[in-house]
Design a protein around this motif. Structure first.
Motif, PDB file in Angstrom:
ATOM      1  N   SER A  75       0.835  -1.206   0.000  1.00  0.00           N
ATOM      2  CA  SER A  75       0.000   0.000   0.000  1.00  0.00           C
ATOM      3  C   SER A  75       0.866   1.251   0.000  1.00  0.00           C
ATOM      4  O   SER A  75       0.561   2.236  -0.695  1.00  0.00           O
ATOM      5  CB  SER A  75      -0.926   0.003   1.214  1.00  0.00           C
ATOM      6  N   VAL A  89      -5.521   7.269  -7.467  1.00  0.00           N
ATOM      7  CA  VAL A  89      -6.237   6.198  -6.771  1.00  0.00           C
ATOM      8  C   VAL A  89      -7.737   6.253  -7.038  1.00  0.00           C
ATOM      9  O   VAL A  89      -8.454   5.284  -6.757  1.00  0.00           O
ATOM     10  CB  VAL A  89      -5.971   6.232  -5.249  1.00  0.00           C
ATOM     11  N   PHE A  90      -8.229   7.365  -7.594  1.00  0.00           N
ATOM     12  CA  PHE A  90      -9.654   7.480  -7.915  1.00  0.00           C
ATOM     13  C   PHE A  90      -9.941   7.160  -9.379  1.00  0.00           C
ATOM     14  O   PHE A  90     -11.086   7.259  -9.831  1.00  0.00           O
ATOM     15  CB  PHE A  90     -10.155   8.892  -7.576  1.00  0.00           C
ATOM     16  N   ARG A 111      -8.571   2.760  -5.732  1.00  0.00           N
ATOM     17  CA  ARG A 111      -8.846   2.814  -4.295  1.00  0.00           C
ATOM     18  C   ARG A 111      -9.624   1.590  -3.820  1.00  0.00           C
ATOM     19  O   ARG A 111      -9.499   1.181  -2.669  1.00  0.00           O
ATOM     20  CB  ARG A 111      -9.616   4.090  -3.942  1.00  0.00           C
ATOM     21  N   SER A 115      -8.523  -0.779  -0.698  1.00  0.00           N
ATOM     22  CA  SER A 115      -9.397  -0.829   0.481  1.00  0.00           C
ATOM     23  C   SER A 115     -10.206  -2.123   0.550  1.00  0.00           C
ATOM     24  O   SER A 115     -11.154  -2.220   1.329  1.00  0.00           O
ATOM     25  CB  SER A 115     -10.348   0.372   0.478  1.00  0.00           C
ATOM     26  N   LEU A 287      -5.070  10.704   2.085  1.00  0.00           N
ATOM     27  CA  LEU A 287      -5.833   9.675   1.372  1.00  0.00           C
ATOM     28  C   LEU A 287      -6.061   8.449   2.241  1.00  0.00           C
ATOM     29  O   LEU A 287      -7.101   7.791   2.152  1.00  0.00           O
ATOM     30  CB  LEU A 287      -5.103   9.255   0.092  1.00  0.00           C
ATOM     31  N   GLN A 292     -13.400   4.245   3.204  1.00  0.00           N
ATOM     32  CA  GLN A 292     -13.914   3.533   2.038  1.00  0.00           C
ATOM     33  C   GLN A 292     -14.947   2.483   2.403  1.00  0.00           C
ATOM     34  O   GLN A 292     -15.798   2.135   1.579  1.00  0.00           O
ATOM     35  CB  GLN A 292     -12.749   2.862   1.301  1.00  0.00           C
ATOM     36  N   ILE A 308      -7.795   4.130   2.588  1.00  0.00           N
ATOM     37  CA  ILE A 308      -7.132   3.707   1.355  1.00  0.00           C
ATOM     38  C   ILE A 308      -5.778   3.097   1.719  1.00  0.00           C
ATOM     39  O   ILE A 308      -4.828   3.792   2.059  1.00  0.00           O
ATOM     40  CB  ILE A 308      -6.979   4.888   0.380  1.00  0.00           C
TER      41      ILE A 308
END
Length: 376
Positions: A75, A89-90, A111, A115, A287, A292, A308
């Motif tokens: 990560s 990440v989006f 993401r 997550s 972030l 999430q 995340i």
């Protein structure tokens, strides 16, 4: 009590005593424990034995398979790429890994992989541990699968495939395997004695894992939990085999000790920079705390709260992790890494005798409680 080696500030003597007592009582075989406070190692302890015959002591440079603590490093690798502006990440995973759009996954975002909310928490059957050793085959199978639940609506722990999912994105973006990225961009610059897998030259100093008592899982057939835990099912003893050590399994086969894990993950608690090596900026660290999922995890069957890349505090479910701007995760058997940004604190614990349970252990709870008590 059993002798414990290393150093600690006087106020952390109860932490040393707890480790010594657990070693003497047989609760631990061998272990290492580190507390980094504001960039200083205020606790750096190790003790016990590498082997069940108790003939080889756990040394300062002993390493072991840290199971899912590996995920925290992967990560971090993904967040480093995000901080560099190379990974969003989006964005849909398919932006970087086009094949992943198959079977209704075109809207799954990066993401969601980080997550555990992607809907792809394991391999479809048939699935064996040996399948994980073939990177191209496994990533192709994961790309072709349909989600097991609607992505983004709940977490389902990506137990054995997290490293293939996040790692393939890292590979597509950076041009490096996740094993090489961790070595070149994280462990190398920070001089951290950690790698995904283990170099054969290091095998003599590995403390083999001692499997825990048999788990008492009885998931409903066909459930996400059943499919995850069988996709593939893992016998802990496989971590002691040459094939496992040679593989690139960013979910489960990182090898290191408490010191090396803390060295890398302290970047979160220290604002992104460790001894002048910058990995992350404040916006990227933020972030981690973008929630999430918050509820019963479909893969583990326990309440979890995910940001995340890391779990976030849920005092009702994981009471030994303090509330606040804190993130954490750990490995099967009890190893744990906690980044407490409010206190600029990193706690890392690694052992070879695996305890029962899903998150943490009696030992990790004892050590974490003793550390916070010492801090007042």
């Amino acid at each position: 009590m059993t002798e414990v080696h290393g150093t600690h500030e006087p106020r952390f003597a109860p932490v040393r005593d707890a480790l010594s007592w657990n070693l003497a009582a047989g609760e631990e075989l061998g272990a290492s424990l580190v507390v980094d406070l504001d960039g200083e190692l205020v606790v750096d302890l190790w003790g016990g034995f590498r082997d069940e015959t108790r003939t080889s002591p756990w040394e300062r440079d002993t390493i072991t398979n840290v199971w899912s603590t590996t995920k925290t490093v992967v990560s971090l690798a993904a967040l480093v790429l995000a901080d560099r502006g190379e990974l969003d990440v989006f964005a849909p995973v398919a932006r970087y890994w086009p094949e992943f759009a198959e079977n209704g996954k075109e809207h799954v975002e990066v993401r969601h992989l980080l997550s555990h909310t992607s809907g792809v928490s394991g391999l479809e059957q048939p699935a064996a541990v040996a399948d994980l050793y073939d990177w191209d085959k496994t990533t192709a199978r994961l790309a072709a699968q349909a989600p097991w639940w609607e992505p983004g609506t709940a977490s389902g722990y990506h137990a054995t495939n997290f490293g293939h999912l996040a790692g393939e994105v890292i590979r597509r973006v950076s041009g490096k395997t996740v094993k090489d990225f961790v070595a070149d961009e994280l462990a190398g610059p920070l001089d951290a004695d950690f790698r995904i897998g283990a170099a054969e030259a290091d095998w003599p100093r590995i403390a083999p894992v001692v499997p825990p008592p048999p788990a008492r899982f009885d998931p409903e057939p066909g459930s996400v939990m059943a499919r995850t835990l069988s996709g593939p099912a893992v016998d802990a003893a496989v971590a002691n085999t040459p094939a496992w050590r040679r593989a690139d399994l960013g979910a489960v086969n990182g090898h290191g000790n408490a010191r090396s894990v803390a060295r890398m993950l302290s970047a979160l608690a220290l604002g992104g920079t460790v001894d002048g090596v910058r990995l992350l900026g404040p916006d990227t660290i933020d972030l981690v705390f973008a929630e999430q999922a918050n509820g019963v995890d479909l893969g583990l069957g326990i309440p979890l709260r995910w940001g995340i890349g890391y779990a976030l505090p849920r005092p009702d479910a994981v009471p030994w992790v303090r509330d606040g701007r804190v993130c954490f995760w750990g490995g099967w058997g009890g190893s744990v890494i906690i980044a407490d940004l409010d206190r600029r604190l990193t706690i890392s614990y690694v052992m070879n005798k695996m305890a029962p349970g899903v998150i943490g252990s009696d030992g990790s709870t004892t050590y974490v409680d003793a550390i916070y008590a010492a801090l007042g």
